[in-house]
Design a protein around this motif. Sequence first.
Motif, mmCIF file in Angstrom:
data_model
loop_
_atom_site.group_PDB
_atom_site.id
_atom_site.type_symbol
_atom_site.label_atom_id
_atom_site.label_comp_id
_atom_site.label_asym_id
_atom_site.label_seq_id
_atom_site.Cartn_x
_atom_site.Cartn_y
_atom_site.Cartn_z
ATOM 1 N N ASP A 1 47.070 18.595 -2.029
ATOM 2 C CA ASP A 1 46.506 16.857 -2.057
ATOM 3 C C ASP A 1 44.994 17.663 -2.238
ATOM 4 O O ASP A 1 44.259 18.550 -1.481
ATOM 5 C CB ASP A 1 46.046 16.456 -1.132
ATOM 6 N N SER A 2 44.281 17.839 -3.897
ATOM 7 C CA SER A 2 43.264 17.823 -4.308
ATOM 8 C C SER A 2 41.717 17.117 -3.602
ATOM 9 O O SER A 2 41.071 18.323 -3.236
ATOM 10 C CB SER A 2 42.684 18.230 -5.465
ATOM 11 N N ASN A 3 42.053 15.992 -2.861
ATOM 12 C CA ASN A 3 41.040 15.458 -2.158
ATOM 13 C C ASN A 3 40.703 15.890 -0.554
ATOM 14 O O ASN A 3 39.979 15.522 -0.386
ATOM 15 C CB ASN A 3 41.776 14.031 -2.199
ATOM 16 N N VAL A 4 41.620 16.849 -0.251
ATOM 17 C CA VAL A 4 41.523 17.433 0.990
ATOM 18 C C VAL A 4 40.895 18.563 1.191
ATOM 19 O O VAL A 4 40.715 19.159 0.173
ATOM 20 C CB VAL A 4 43.093 18.023 1.856
ATOM 21 N N SER A 5 39.823 18.349 1.957
ATOM 22 C CA SER A 5 38.355 19.530 1.890
ATOM 23 C C SER A 5 38.245 20.391 3.446
ATOM 24 O O SER A 5 37.383 21.423 3.102
ATOM 25 C CB SER A 5 37.449 18.924 1.068
ATOM 26 N N GLU A 6 39.020 19.443 4.511
ATOM 27 C CA GLU A 6 39.023 20.643 5.277
ATOM 28 C C GLU A 6 40.062 20.192 6.684
ATOM 29 O O GLU A 6 40.832 18.872 6.191
ATOM 30 C CB GLU A 6 38.087 19.665 6.078
ATOM 31 N N MET A 7 40.471 21.094 7.439
ATOM 32 C CA MET A 7 41.677 20.328 8.537
ATOM 33 C C MET A 7 40.791 20.927 9.949
ATOM 34 O O MET A 7 39.973 21.864 10.356
ATOM 35 C CB MET A 7 42.716 21.440 7.831
ATOM 36 N N GLY A 8 41.930 20.879 10.503
ATOM 37 C CA GLY A 8 41.842 21.658 11.917
ATOM 38 C C GLY A 8 43.425 21.878 12.382
ATOM 39 O O GLY A 8 44.557 21.292 12.082
ATOM 40 N N HIS A 9 43.427 22.853 13.728
ATOM 41 C CA HIS A 9 44.560 22.950 13.816
ATOM 42 C C HIS A 9 44.450 22.734 16.056
ATOM 43 O O HIS A 9 43.173 23.323 16.319
ATOM 44 C CB HIS A 9 45.039 24.541 14.194
ATOM 45 N N GLY A 10 45.527 22.521 16.410
ATOM 46 C CA GLY A 10 46.113 22.333 17.823
ATOM 47 C C GLY A 10 47.338 22.417 18.030
ATOM 48 O O GLY A 10 48.110 22.777 16.787
ATOM 49 N N TRP A 11 47.233 23.317 19.281
ATOM 50 C CA TRP A 11 48.456 23.624 19.474
ATOM 51 C C TRP A 11 49.181 23.470 21.151
ATOM 52 O O TRP A 11 47.894 23.538 22.323
ATOM 53 C CB TRP A 11 49.344 25.098 18.795
#
Length: 193
Positions: free
Chosen positions: A166-176
Amino acid sequence: MILGGTSVAAPGGSSSSSAKNSESVSTTSSNVSNSEIEVPDGMARWEVQEEQSGIDPAHEAMNTINAVRMKAGLSPLVQNKLLSQAAQNHATFVTENFELYSEQGLSAYVEPANTPGATGETPMDRMSEAGYQGIYVAELIAFKHTPTASIYGWLDTLYQRVRILDSNVSEMGHGWGQVDDYTLHIVELGRHE
């Protein structure tokens, strides 16, 4: 049993341990270049690269997603500490309550209300609880051994591929988190306007 779109056999006994969220956040890519990797027969290049990368899961997830996005001509994502906190909180909740999910056949995308340790029933609730002020785009969940395997699994499904690209996504986070032989990976995608 189906959890988050992934078939998972319910373990006989459940001993869960949650992962600790990495406090350092970086947007650097892996130090292993494709030209340095020898790929044995029967393995994909990404499988070898993940074995040699030696980076923490959050960075591995970000590096893998950004490599795919950049090949598609999209801008790379940045790690957002609040999205990572939301993802880690949910991963901890799911791993600590894995028997509840197994017994009730719950989707891994939901935290049952009034369950001790719940941080929000929906992904949007969990992001808000972590203090995230941006716009929710998607939550991706997989039971795979590595973040890279999770991401390539998501890319094989249209719905999740569209979210990653998605070109509108700018950031992310990860958990596990870890439950017996299963590793749970969660990626939260968002954007600020």
